[in-house]
Scaffold this motif. Structure first.
Motif, PDB file in Angstrom:
ATOM      1  N   UNK A  56      39.789  46.683  72.687  1.00 16.69           N
ATOM      2  CA  UNK A  56      38.583  47.522  72.703  1.00 16.69           C
ATOM      3  C   UNK A  56      38.762  48.697  71.754  1.00 16.69           C
ATOM      4  N   UNK A  57      37.679  49.187  71.209  1.00 16.17           N
ATOM      5  CA  UNK A  57      37.818  50.262  70.214  1.00 16.17           C
ATOM      6  C   UNK A  57      37.995  51.646  70.826  1.00 16.17           C
ATOM      7  N   UNK A  58      38.091  51.726  72.130  1.00 18.99           N
ATOM      8  CA  UNK A  58      38.301  53.029  72.759  1.00 18.99           C
ATOM      9  C   UNK A  58      39.559  52.989  73.616  1.00 18.99           C
ATOM     10  N   UNK A  59      40.038  54.212  73.895  1.00 19.15           N
ATOM     11  CA  UNK A  59      41.228  54.323  74.741  1.00 19.15           C
ATOM     12  C   UNK A  59      40.776  54.576  76.181  1.00 19.15           C
ATOM     13  N   UNK A  60      41.695  54.364  77.100  1.00 17.09           N
ATOM     14  CA  UNK A  60      41.345  54.574  78.512  1.00 17.09           C
ATOM     15  C   UNK A  60      40.931  56.013  78.764  1.00 17.09           C
ATOM     16  N   UNK A  61      41.514  56.913  77.985  1.00 15.97           N
ATOM     17  CA  UNK A  61      41.238  58.331  78.226  1.00 15.97           C
ATOM     18  C   UNK A  61      39.902  58.774  77.623  1.00 15.97           C
ATOM     19  N   UNK A  62      39.258  57.934  76.826  1.00 16.64           N
ATOM     20  CA  UNK A  62      37.986  58.339  76.216  1.00 16.64           C
ATOM     21  C   UNK A  62      36.868  58.351  77.262  1.00 16.64           C
ATOM     22  N   UNK A  63      36.068  59.401  77.212  1.00 11.82           N
ATOM     23  CA  UNK A  63      34.981  59.547  78.179  1.00 11.82           C
ATOM     24  C   UNK A  63      33.917  58.475  77.926  1.00 11.82           C
ATOM     25  N   UNK A  64      33.175  58.078  78.985  1.00  9.28           N
ATOM     26  CA  UNK A  64      32.150  57.031  78.822  1.00  9.28           C
ATOM     27  C   UNK A  64      31.175  57.324  77.687  1.00  9.28           C
ATOM     28  N   UNK A  65      30.810  58.611  77.518  1.00  5.30           N
ATOM     29  CA  UNK A  65      29.817  58.959  76.494  1.00  5.30           C
ATOM     30  C   UNK A  65      30.392  58.884  75.084  1.00  5.30           C
ATOM     31  N   UNK A 103      30.169  55.549  70.746  1.00  6.38           N
ATOM     32  CA  UNK A 103      30.338  56.135  69.411  1.00  6.38           C
ATOM     33  C   UNK A 103      31.554  55.487  68.724  1.00  6.38           C
ATOM     34  N   UNK A 104      32.598  55.288  69.510  1.00  3.15           N
ATOM     35  CA  UNK A 104      33.822  54.686  68.962  1.00  3.15           C
ATOM     36  C   UNK A 104      33.604  53.219  68.602  1.00  3.15           C
ATOM     37  N   UNK A 105      32.786  52.546  69.390  1.00  8.38           N
ATOM     38  CA  UNK A 105      32.469  51.144  69.077  1.00  8.38           C
ATOM     39  C   UNK A 105      31.711  51.082  67.748  1.00  8.38           C
ATOM     40  N   UNK A 106      30.745  51.982  67.608  1.00 10.06           N
ATOM     41  CA  UNK A 106      29.953  52.029  66.370  1.00 10.06           C
ATOM     42  C   UNK A 106      30.846  52.342  65.173  1.00 10.06           C
ATOM     43  N   UNK A 107      31.726  53.323  65.368  1.00 11.89           N
ATOM     44  CA  UNK A 107      32.617  53.716  64.267  1.00 11.89           C
ATOM     45  C   UNK A 107      33.551  52.567  63.896  1.00 11.89           C
ATOM     46  N   UNK A 108      33.991  51.848  64.924  1.00  9.83           N
ATOM     47  CA  UNK A 108      34.903  50.716  64.670  1.00  9.83           C
ATOM     48  C   UNK A 108      34.210  49.675  63.793  1.00  9.83           C
ATOM     49  N   UNK A 109      32.920  49.482  64.016  1.00  8.05           N
ATOM     50  CA  UNK A 109      32.180  48.502  63.201  1.00  8.05           C
ATOM     51  C   UNK A 109      32.060  49.026  61.767  1.00  8.05           C
ATOM     52  N   UNK A 110      31.789  50.327  61.633  1.00  7.82           N
ATOM     53  CA  UNK A 110      31.720  50.915  60.285  1.00  7.82           C
ATOM     54  C   UNK A 110      33.056  50.735  59.566  1.00  7.82           C
ATOM     55  N   UNK A 111      34.129  50.953  60.309  1.00  8.62           N
ATOM     56  CA  UNK A 111      35.465  50.879  59.712  1.00  8.62           C
ATOM     57  C   UNK A 111      35.853  49.463  59.290  1.00  8.62           C
ATOM     58  N   UNK A 112      35.177  48.487  59.867  1.00  9.14           N
ATOM     59  CA  UNK A 112      35.463  47.092  59.498  1.00  9.14           C
ATOM     60  C   UNK A 112      35.266  46.903  57.990  1.00  9.14           C
ATOM     61  N   UNK A 113      34.408  47.773  57.435  1.00  4.42           N
ATOM     62  CA  UNK A 113      34.083  47.687  56.018  1.00  4.42           C
ATOM     63  C   UNK A 113      35.323  47.839  55.138  1.00  4.42           C
ATOM     64  N   UNK A 114      36.230  48.709  55.579  1.00  8.43           N
ATOM     65  CA  UNK A 114      37.409  48.933  54.755  1.00  8.43           C
ATOM     66  C   UNK A 114      38.560  48.015  55.124  1.00  8.43           C
ATOM     67  N   UNK A 115      38.421  47.310  56.255  1.00  7.90           N
ATOM     68  CA  UNK A 115      39.562  46.490  56.656  1.00  7.90           C
ATOM     69  C   UNK A 115      39.272  44.998  56.733  1.00  7.90           C
ATOM     70  N   UNK A 170      37.120  42.590  71.652  1.00  9.84           N
ATOM     71  CA  UNK A 170      36.672  41.655  72.681  1.00  9.84           C
ATOM     72  C   UNK A 170      37.157  42.109  74.048  1.00  9.84           C
ATOM     73  N   UNK A 171      36.605  41.465  75.089  1.00  9.71           N
ATOM     74  CA  UNK A 171      36.931  41.851  76.459  1.00  9.71           C
ATOM     75  C   UNK A 171      38.118  41.053  76.991  1.00  9.71           C
ATOM     76  N   UNK A 172      38.648  40.179  76.172  1.00 10.16           N
ATOM     77  CA  UNK A 172      39.793  39.375  76.607  1.00 10.16           C
ATOM     78  C   UNK A 172      39.359  38.023  77.129  1.00 10.16           C
ATOM     79  N   UNK A 173      40.343  37.241  77.516  1.00 10.13           N
ATOM     80  CA  UNK A 173      40.055  35.874  77.937  1.00 10.13           C
ATOM     81  C   UNK A 173      40.909  35.523  79.145  1.00 10.13           C
TER      82      UNK A 173
END
Lengths: 660, 390
Positions: free
Chosen positions: A272-281, A285-297, A254-257
């Motif tokens: 957020x599923x990305x780090x500050x150092x991650x490039x915009x592009x 991809x990291x958001x998508x992967x985070x959703x995939x990973x929800x499956x195991x957690x 989430x974006x916080x409150x």
């Protein structure tokens, strides 16, 4: 529009153009009234869209149509006081802006006059000046911002101009009462707001682009973007006996409150599923992967609804709606791999789809000459929202596996360009052509990616339809395993409702696509059934072959134990009928009547290969029993008939519940 | 039909409220202190010159990005001039700005003018927050700062004083500067610049804060005789005078007080940077003072270079390559003495321009040209800069 109104509108427009031009030197403001030709359009400028994302989607589409390479959206999250949408498209000159103001719902796009206003291609009015297929056509997209605010500014510049235009728009809330009371003749224009325009000198002649600044957002739009209701409910402690609260959990990302009533203090920091150092592009991809990973957690079938807050879901929705690239390759550009099998659909024929063999660097596009997405020769289109580059969140490799029969995904592709020449012009609705893919995967993650999404000009406002255009056949499990997109190359536009979020389902083009999709689904089901059956048989054969080997080993061991000799061989027992039975017995072999021994078994007239395989193993097991009994000498003193009786009894016992 | 009860809060959640047009077509005449030619001198000869040198020192090439933190105001004057430097150096400019003034057509137009240039990085942004919000970690302003940090150039161009305080002992701008420094210490292995424009008014400063700032001078004087000597030689300041000033709050001459104030700020920055494991050398660059209201100097435009001086931080896992940090001998007292020397050479910009008519006209012409492009009335501007009574 009546001719007199057209004249009046043209006069107003010309007057505004003259006023802005005259005021260029003095810097004075030119004021115009926003007017629509009828109540329907007045209603539109008041907001017909459902979600804040719709407004941003429309502005992104406008930028795409204006040949922008990059759109930068800054939302001021989690405050959302002001949103800026910036593009580097062709911009608007005085005439184009005046035209926009005086012709809400009467866009010059897709008309021959579009070239004159810089909104369409000179050769093909259905394309942008740079050659992209135009998304917009009516000219209401800009007013979708009414969803978010009634106060906004436009700053725009065209290449070659020595001025910039700044327009400030204040929309008026539509009211039937006022219109009814107004002493105007029927058909008079309806006032929907005011515009103030200033032209200012610019030295940067080559610059071009448009900024739309949505000011002081509506309270309810902010609350939606802030997921206010969700956070409030999460913060509530249910009282005893209060079952009115739905089961809610804090979104994983989430974006916080903000603190209640504050515009500066953060109560819940963003996750957020990305780090500050991650490039915009990389971020999407990291958001998508985070959703995939929800499956195991988190949950077996991850859902955006529970994994993301409204803001991140808006990013997801925008990425699906916009004509941007996929997080990896376009489905027609995916190279062959062990993880994906390709099939070609031909819905005109019955039976399964045809396996498409792609070798080396072959792709669907290369081999079958598929065209989508057709974006002309303009450079790629990028959309950045708060430093996150939107990418279409669908992947065609490295997908989650399950223990199902078919473990790796299948990609079905197909296309259609029906010959509608036999249909009369009145009924045809123009020509239709489209390309499509259906990705079957054991599991679709997230759940919201399941369904059919139809793209016109590579954009969509409809999201995934999990009924697949109301497919009535009960294929629930299989349908839940499919992500499909239709890329419309010609036609269907007229079937798109004015908000671009739904279709007129009775339009012949939509009807055709729906039926084509349903046939494609049947063909996919047939293919899957065939594959499952082959896989099932192969697995059973593998299992039988391994069971046979194991059975031989057991018999040898037991016979050796009975004879107390490691080299004792099991006796050669056979089940036969007819003359060969007598013949075998003559040769000294222990041959018994198969009919008698296996009499307790059900005899089905038609047996599948798998069923036959099972019976074969069962016979071998009974033979093994006979061999062990014989090794202990238990059959030795019995007549053939008695031996057959003993074995029949054993068959009768073991046949119970096996289905043999 | 009447409504039972009070339900105005429901309406507040629905209606946007009155919306008034803000777009004006008049030529702008709202000249402020930062429109004066001397401020343009600072922009060109301090901000641009030092940034140009930093770009060269850092060897930022064509693919490089200059990261900038500023308080741009509605005309984005600082970003406009730095854009020119970056264009010439062929590096992209990524800016983060804080501007609490209400959004206006002026700032929206200014942003379009700036952002239309290819040299501007797409992630550049201005947030509607005040600088003091940066000192608090639970603010939107801080979150955005953290997202963008570290920076090559930090420009805190204040209208008021760095040590201004509404509450005794609480210095929000200094807190903000400290927060920024913390992020820089944590993330920035190369040298960086910090421009600091602050009012220097004895009466306006919080007594308790001033006591603590000057206390640092006393500590240094007592610990290092050479520092005391340098202070006396260069600025004519003695331990006794500083002590007296701390007691009475009015012992120093005004110009001496401004010097002592500038020195104490520089000393605070140096002491803060020296008291971390990861040391950062603080060097005062060519700086200026001037007067906002034609009296004694009461404004300081300080420029600092902050260079990590080691020791290089180790990665305990050994996964990453060791960072190269220029290992220099680090002595806080030596650096402090150098700062004293630079304080002594702070130039009075008003006198400089008055004494060099050609330079003054040059700055006026440049500034006038810039403001004309921003729709300001240049005739009125000339009257603003050179009133008839002059």
């Amino acid at each position: 529009m009546t001719p007199s109104l057209a004249t009046s509108s043209k006069t107003d427009e010309a007057r505004l153009v003259q006023s802005i031009t005259n005021n260029q030197k003095s810097g004075k403001v030119s004021v115009a009234t926003l007017q629509t030709d009828d109540r329907v359009l007045a209603r539109i400028t008041d907001g017909i869209y459902r979600q804040p994302a719709s407004a941003l989607r429309e502005l992104i589409s406008n930028a795409y149509d204006a040949d922008a390479m990059t759109v930068v959206i800054q939302t001021d999250a989690p405050r959302f006081d002001q949103i800026t949408v910036r593009d580097d498209g062709v911009g608007m000159d005085i005439r184009a802006l005046s035209r926009l103001i005086h012709h809400i719902g009467g866009s010059s796009k897709r008309r021959n006059e579009g070239a004159e206003f810089g909104t369409s291609n000179k050769k093909d009015p259905s394309r942008s000046p740079g050659g992209r297929r135009l998304i917009g056509k009516i000219g209401i997209g800009l007013f979708s911002v009414a969803q978010l605010t009634r106060h906004f500014q436009i700053v725009t510049k065209v290449k070659g101009a020595n001025y910039r235009l700044v327009a400030e728009v204040i929309l008026k809330t539509y009211t039937e009462e006022e219109i009814a009371k107004a002493p105007k003749p029927r058909g008079e224009k309806v006032e929907t707001g005011t515009v103030r325009i200033v032209s200012v000198h610019a030295d940067d002649i080559a610059s071009h682009g448009t900024d739309i600044i949505l000011m002081n957002l509506r309270p309810q739009a902010k609350e939606l973007l802030q997921s206010k209701v969700l956070w409030e409910q999460l913060g509530r402690t249910p009282e005893a006996g209060d079952d009115s609260l739905p089961m809610l959990r804090r979104p994983s990302y989430h974006i916080g409150r903000l603190a209640s009533g504050s515009k500066t203090t953060v109560l819940v920091p963003p996750r957020l599923p990305w780090k500050k150092s991650d490039a915009p592009e990389e971020r999407f991809r990291l958001l998508y992967q985070a959703i995939l990973d929800e499956q195991s957690t988190v949950e077996r079938n991850p859902r955006l609804e529970t994994s993301l807050d409204n803001y991140l879901r808006m990013l997801w929705t925008l990425s699906l709606a916009s004509p941007v690239d996929y997080i990896e390759d376009h489905p027609f550009d995916v190279m062959p791999s062990d993880e994906l099998t390709f099939y070609q659909l031909s819905v005109g024929t019955a039976g399964p789809a045809t396996r498409l063999k792609l070798a080396g660097k072959d792709t669907v596009r290369k081999k079958l000459e598929y065209k989508a997405p057709e974006r002309g020769s303009t450079p790629p289109f990028r959309v950045l929202v708060d430093d996150v580059e939107l990418r279409r969140p669908i992947r065609f490799d490295d997908l989650p596996e399950t223990a199902q029969a078919i473990k790796t995904p299948l990609l079905f592709v197909g296309r259609a360009e029906p010959d509608l020449s036999k249909v009369s012009d009145e009924e045809r609705g123009g020509s239709l052509a489209f390309e499509a893919y259906f990705l079957w995967a054991p599991k679709i993650v997230p759940k919201e990616n399941n369904g059919l999404l139809i793209r016109i000009s590579d954009a969509s406002g409809t999201l995934f339809d999990d009924t697949f255009a109301k497919y009535q056949v009960s294929e629930l499990t299989r349908l839940k395993q499919i992500t499909a997109e239709i890329f419309v190359l010609h036609g269907l536009d007229a079937a798109l409702n004015i908000d671009r979020e739904s279709f007129n389902t009775s339009h012949p083009h939509f009807q055709y696509i729906a039926r084509w999709v349903h046939r494609a689904l049947r063909q996919i089901a047939n293919t899957l059934k065939q594959l499952a059956s082959v896989e099932h048989e192969e697995r059973a054969a593998r299992q039988r072959s391994s069971a046979n080997a194991e059975l031989s080993r057991v018999v040898r061991t037991e016979v050796a134990r009975a004879g107390n000799r490691s080299d004792s061989e099991p006796s050669d027992i056979d089940f036969q009928d007819g003359p060969s039975l007598t013949e075998k017995r003559k040769q000294g072999q222990l041959a018994l009547s198969a009919q008698r021994v296996f009499a307790p078994l059900n005899r089905k007239s038609k047996q599948g290969k798998n069923q036959r395989g099972k019976q074969d193993l069962f016979r071998k097991q009974i033979r093994a029993v006979a061999q062990v009994l014989d090794a202990y000498g238990l059959l030795e003193d019995l007549t053939y008939e008695e031996q057959e009786e003993v074995l029949r009894a054993i068959v009768a016992i073991f046949a119970v519940g096996t289905g043999a | 039909m009447a409504t039972d009860g009070h339900e105005d809060d429901i309406l507040d959640d629905i209606y946007q409220g009155e919306v008034n047009p803000v777009l004006e077509g008049k030529k702008r005449r709202d000249f402020q202190a930062w429109h004066r030619p001397r401020k343009h001198f600072i922009r060109i000869h301090q901000w641009c010159a030092e940034t140009r040198r930093l770009i060269k020192d850092l060897k930022l090439n064509e693919k490089g990005v200059l990261s900038y933190l500023g308080l741009p105001g509605e005309d984005l004057l600082d970003i406009r001039v730095l854009k020119g430097v970056c264009t010439k150096a062929k590096v992209a400019l990524r800016y983060l700005g804080y501007d609490r003034s209400l959004r206006s057509p002026v700032v929206n137009l200014a942003r379009h003018e700036i952002n239309s240039d290819q040299v501007i990085h797409a992630a550049s942004c201005i947030y509607p927050d005040d600088l003091d919000q940066l000192g608090k970690r639970d603010t939107v302003a801080f979150q955005n700062l953290e997202r963008h940090a570290p920076f090559d150039v930090i420009n805190l161009d204040l209208c008021g004083g760095l040590t201004d305080s509404d509450e005794p002992g609480v210095v929000p701008y200094l807190e903000a500067l400290r927060t920024i420094c913390d992020l820089q210490i944590e993330r920035r292995p190369q040298p960086w610049l910090c421009f600091l424009t602050t009012r220097a008014i004895r009466k306006a400063a919080d007594t308790e804060v001033l006591q603590k700032l000057f206390e640092r001078l006393l500590v240094n004087i007592q610990a290092h005789a050479s520092f005391a000597q340098r202070l006396s030689d260069s600025l004519g300041l003695s331990e006794q005078q500083v002590r007296q000033e701390m007691t009475t709050g009015r012992d120093l001459e005004l110009s001496q007080w401004v010097d002592a104030y500038a020195l104490s700020i520089a000393k605070w920055l140096l002491h803060y940077m020296a008291n971390h494991d990861y040391k950062i050398a603080v060097k005062l660059l060519k700086s200026y003072r001037y007067s906002v209201h034609n009296g004694a100097p009461d404004m300081l435009s300080l420029a600092f270079e902050l260079a990590p001086a080691g020791p290089a931080r180790e990665d305990p896992s050994g996964l990453t390559q060791p960072r190269k940090v220029a290992e220099v001998s680090y002595s806080e007292s030596d650096l402090a003495e150098q700062i004293v020397q630079e304080i002594a050479s702070i130039e009075d910009l008003d006198s400089k321009l008055k004494g060099d008519r050609e330079l003054e006209l040059k700055m006026f012409t440049k500034s006038s040209k810039l403001l004309e492009s921003l729709r300001y009335d240049v005739v009125a501007y000339e009257r603003f800069c050179f009133p008839p009574e002059r």
